[in-house]
Design a protein around this motif. Structure first.
Motif, PDB file in Angstrom:
ATOM      1  N   MET A 371       0.594  -1.345  -0.125  1.00 19.67           N
ATOM      2  CA  MET A 371      -0.170  -0.093   0.045  1.00 19.67           C
ATOM      3  C   MET A 371       0.958   0.895   0.265  1.00 19.67           C
ATOM      4  SD  MET A 371      -3.315  -0.367  -0.386  1.00 19.67           S
ATOM      5  CE  MET A 371      -3.369   1.037   0.067  1.00 19.67           C
ATOM      6  N   ASP A 372       2.171   1.213   0.462  1.00 15.60           N
ATOM      7  CA  ASP A 372       3.176   2.614   0.519  1.00 15.60           C
ATOM      8  C   ASP A 372       3.319   2.294  -0.855  1.00 15.60           C
ATOM      9  OD1 ASP A 372       3.891   4.401   2.343  1.00 15.60           O
ATOM     10  OD2 ASP A 372       5.942   2.804   2.412  1.00 15.60           O
ATOM     11  N   LEU A 373       3.700   1.695  -1.251  1.00 14.33           N
ATOM     12  CA  LEU A 373       4.043   1.780  -3.469  1.00 14.33           C
ATOM     13  C   LEU A 373       3.036   2.092  -3.645  1.00 14.33           C
ATOM     14  CD1 LEU A 373       6.300   1.098  -4.853  1.00 14.33           C
ATOM     15  CD2 LEU A 373       5.775  -0.776  -5.081  1.00 14.33           C
ATOM     16  N   LEU A 374       2.080   2.158  -3.053  1.00  9.33           N
ATOM     17  CA  LEU A 374       0.703   2.114  -4.254  1.00  9.33           C
ATOM     18  C   LEU A 374       0.361   3.153  -4.582  1.00  9.33           C
ATOM     19  CD1 LEU A 374      -1.932  -0.760  -4.476  1.00  9.33           C
ATOM     20  CD2 LEU A 374      -0.855   0.504  -6.146  1.00  9.33           C
ATOM     21  N   MET A 441      -4.692  -3.458   8.856  1.00 10.91           N
ATOM     22  CA  MET A 441      -4.921  -3.046   7.675  1.00 10.91           C
ATOM     23  C   MET A 441      -4.541  -1.094   8.415  1.00 10.91           C
ATOM     24  SD  MET A 441      -3.694  -4.220   4.759  1.00 10.91           S
ATOM     25  CE  MET A 441      -3.062  -3.226   3.572  1.00 10.91           C
ATOM     26  N   VAL A 442      -5.782  -1.425   8.975  1.00  7.11           N
ATOM     27  CA  VAL A 442      -5.787   1.193   8.722  1.00  7.11           C
ATOM     28  C   VAL A 442      -4.879   0.148   9.694  1.00  7.11           C
ATOM     29  CG1 VAL A 442      -7.137   2.002  10.460  1.00  7.11           C
ATOM     30  CG2 VAL A 442      -8.027  -0.017   9.250  1.00  7.11           C
ATOM     31  N   THR A 443      -3.931   0.397  10.744  1.00  3.76           N
ATOM     32  CA  THR A 443      -2.588   0.501  11.721  1.00  3.76           C
ATOM     33  C   THR A 443      -1.560   0.900  10.550  1.00  3.76           C
ATOM     34  OG1 THR A 443      -3.529  -0.777  13.164  1.00  3.76           O
ATOM     35  CG2 THR A 443      -1.144   0.435  13.227  1.00  3.76           C
ATOM     36  N   HIS A 444      -1.700  -0.092   9.594  1.00  5.96           N
ATOM     37  CA  HIS A 444      -0.398   0.555   8.826  1.00  5.96           C
ATOM     38  C   HIS A 444      -0.879   1.535   7.902  1.00  5.96           C
ATOM     39  CE1 HIS A 444       1.977  -1.714   5.417  1.00  5.96           C
ATOM     40  NE2 HIS A 444       1.675  -1.760   4.650  1.00  5.96           N
ATOM     41  N   LEU A 445      -1.793   1.417   6.684  1.00  2.87           N
ATOM     42  CA  LEU A 445      -2.220   2.026   6.357  1.00  2.87           C
ATOM     43  C   LEU A 445      -2.289   3.954   6.996  1.00  2.87           C
ATOM     44  CD1 LEU A 445      -3.431   3.463   3.943  1.00  2.87           C
ATOM     45  CD2 LEU A 445      -5.980   3.014   4.942  1.00  2.87           C
ATOM     46  N   PHE A 446      -2.594   4.210   7.865  1.00  6.05           N
ATOM     47  CA  PHE A 446      -2.201   5.696   9.164  1.00  6.05           C
ATOM     48  C   PHE A 446      -1.039   6.057   9.629  1.00  6.05           C
ATOM     49  CE2 PHE A 446      -6.956   5.207   8.604  1.00  6.05           C
ATOM     50  CZ  PHE A 446      -6.786   6.294   7.562  1.00  6.05           C
ATOM     51  N   GLN A 447      -0.247   5.037  10.101  1.00 10.32           N
ATOM     52  CA  GLN A 447       0.829   5.067  10.646  1.00 10.32           C
ATOM     53  C   GLN A 447       2.394   4.849   9.941  1.00 10.32           C
ATOM     54  OE1 GLN A 447       1.321   2.834  14.408  1.00 10.32           O
ATOM     55  NE2 GLN A 447      -0.486   3.791  15.570  1.00 10.32           N
ATOM     56  N   LYS A 448       2.413   3.332   9.398  1.00 13.01           N
ATOM     57  CA  LYS A 448       3.228   2.828   8.115  1.00 13.01           C
ATOM     58  C   LYS A 448       3.060   4.129   7.111  1.00 13.01           C
ATOM     59  CE  LYS A 448       6.986   0.884   6.602  1.00 13.01           C
ATOM     60  NZ  LYS A 448       6.864   1.344   5.954  1.00 13.01           N
ATOM     61  N   CYS A 449       1.961   3.787   6.305  1.00 15.03           N
ATOM     62  CA  CYS A 449       1.989   4.880   5.257  1.00 15.03           C
ATOM     63  C   CYS A 449       2.007   6.216   4.950  1.00 15.03           C
ATOM     64  CB  CYS A 449       1.024   4.534   4.226  1.00 15.03           C
ATOM     65  SG  CYS A 449       1.013   2.165   3.425  1.00 15.03           S
ATOM     66  N   CYS A 450       1.250   6.417   6.186  1.00 11.87           N
ATOM     67  CA  CYS A 450       1.315   8.857   6.599  1.00 11.87           C
ATOM     68  C   CYS A 450       0.397   9.155   6.042  1.00 11.87           C
ATOM     69  CB  CYS A 450       2.479   8.752   6.522  1.00 11.87           C
ATOM     70  SG  CYS A 450       3.956   8.628   7.559  1.00 11.87           S
TER      71      CYS A 450
END
Length: 471
Positions: A371-374, A441-450
């Motif tokens: 998701m970060d890459l996208l 997935m939500v945590t990843h989206l908002f924290q890792k992917c900012c």
């Protein structure tokens, strides 16, 4: 008065039939021959159903007309012959479907060397398709006797008419027991596996594209028919094979092991997307698809997801290193590194996978930071609305499932409280979501992917550009 005149005019076809030496070609020159045929003109049908006339009609639709003929009339007779043979007149259907000699002349068209003439191939497919619908049992028995039938059809799969012929075999056979028999026969002949073999970089583009489209159509037709039949005695063997982990793995092996061409990746991904469809596509508008994309009519088979999951890393690498493309000139300047169809299809696949809300798939996507890459690509390709829509669907899927989880958790808490107060029947239960995978997935989206910070940064950057342009 008008009744003084004799309006019972004899047709030109009847006048020609009065001649002793009239030929089939003379009759085919008449504009109203098809109308007279469908009106079941007795004398005309008796003439057409003669053995030599039927053989000539079949020969016309299966052999190239002479090259020295004028181009605009070269295919006039083959076209008229096809219209007569498929006019759905019982006498013609009975004669053609019940005469093995005529069927053999028709079948011999498949023995021609590729590429087939596309117009003649369409005449052949239409004629065989009509017989499959009208003289089903006789034609199926005839085709099953031909050991090389499927091999020859697949040999010519680069001609779209052969694709149509396969779909007619799958969708137009009635009654249900005979259809099941045909599906079992096609499955025994390994139709699905042989089509998957054609999705390979060593095959030419037309063969790959038509094989991919055939497999997609088989999936949709099989699912639609299983939905329509209230009582299905047996599962559809072709669909079962297509949804198996083994077939999905073989398809992905063809796509990624060896040379990675855009055509092979796109065609293979289209099949995966069709397997992951949770409802019939193409009916709603784009906005409807976005708004209602979480409704399910089909359950995605676990075997499909198990086949895809180990290859997610290959799709991730494809986003990083797509097939080489040359720079293209756009209305906003030269694009040195175009996004490409392959990466767009990968984005579509990720969106479809996120909609399935599968724990292990979500965890793997988080591990890979896909998701970060996208999102990197989202902001890099500012003007690519096709990509933006797919990334938007990805985010919507994550958030939608998170909301669903929150509602389930809230309902569970309410029921616990009500049960504690003695106001709920002990048999009432609410199904809780599994393992909190949406939260991951939500945590990843908002924290890792900012996600929020990226949107704000892009907004500020856009404001600066607009101010500098206006100064």
């Amino acid at each position: 008065m008008f009744w003084k005149f004799d309006l019972n005019t004899t047709s030109h076809v009847d006048k020609l039939l009065d001649k002793e030496d009239v030929t089939l070609r003379e009759l085919m020159d008449e504009d109203d021959i098809l109308q007279e045929c469908k009106a079941q003109n007795r004398r005309l049908l008796e003439f057409i159903c003669q053995q030599d006339c039927m053989e000539e009609l079949v020969h016309l639709i299966t052999h190239e007309p002479p090259m020295d003929m004028e181009e605009k009339i070269r295919f006039k007779y083959p076209n008229t012959a096809c219209e007569l043979l498929t006019s759905d007149v019982p006498q013609i259907n009975d004669k053609l479907g019940g005469d093995e000699k005529l069927l053999n002349i028709l079948y011999d068209f498949l023995d021609h060397e590729p590429p087939l003439n596309p117009l003649l191939a369409s005449f052949f497919s239409k004629t065989i398709g009509n017989l499959i619908a009208r003289k089903t049992e006789q034609v199926i028995v005839f085709l099953r006797k031909k050991d090389k039938f499927l091999s020859l059809v697949l040999k010519h799969i680069d001609t779209s008419a052969m694709m149509d012929l396969l779909l007619r075999l799958i969708s137009c056979v009635e009654p249900a027991p005979l259809r099941q028999e045909v599906l079992n026969w096609l499955n025994e002949e390994r139709l699905i596996q042989r089509l998957i073999e054609l999705i390979h970089s060593s095959q030419d583009e037309d063969r790959q594209s038509n094989a991919s489209q055939t497999l997609c159509d088989i999936i949709r037709v099989s699912r639609d028919q299983s939905n329509q039949l209230q009582e299905v005695p047996e599962p559809d063997p072709l669909l079962t094979t297509l949804e198996s982990q083994e077939c999905v793995e073989q398809l992905l092996k063809n796509m990624f092991d060896g040379e990675r061409t855009e055509n092979c990746i796109v065609n293979g991904t289209q099949i995966l997307l069709t397997l992951l469809e949770t409802r019939r596509s193409g009916v709603e508008t784009l906005l409807d698809t976005f708004a209602q994309g979480f409704e399910k009519s089909y359950t995605v088979s676990r075997s499909i997801l198990q086949g895809i999951e180990p290859r997610l890393k290959d799709f991730h690498q494809l986003l990083l290193h797509p097939p080489q493309k040359t720079p293209i000139l756009t209305t906003i300047g030269v694009l040195e590194e175009p996004l490409g169809n392959a990466r767009l299809h990968v984005a579509r696949l990720i969106a479809a996978l996120l909609h399935t809300n599968t724990v292990s798939v979500n965890q793997e996507l988080c591990r890979l930071s896909t998701m970060d890459l996208l999102l990197d690509l989202f902001f890099k390709y500012t003007w690519n609305n096709f990509l933006h829509f797919q990334v938007e669907l990805c985010i919507a899927a994550v958030l939608s499932h998170s909301v669903s989880e929150g509602r389930c958790a809230a309902n569970e808490e309410e029921q616990k409280e009500e049960k504690h107060n003695g106001t709920v029947n002990s048999t009432e239960q609410t199904e809780a979501p599994e393992g909190g995978q949406e939260n991951v997935m939500v945590t990843h989206l908002f924290q890792k992917c900012c996600l929020v910070q990226r949107i704000l940064d892009a907004w500020e950057a856009n404001d600066k550009i607009q101010k500098s342009d206006s100064d």
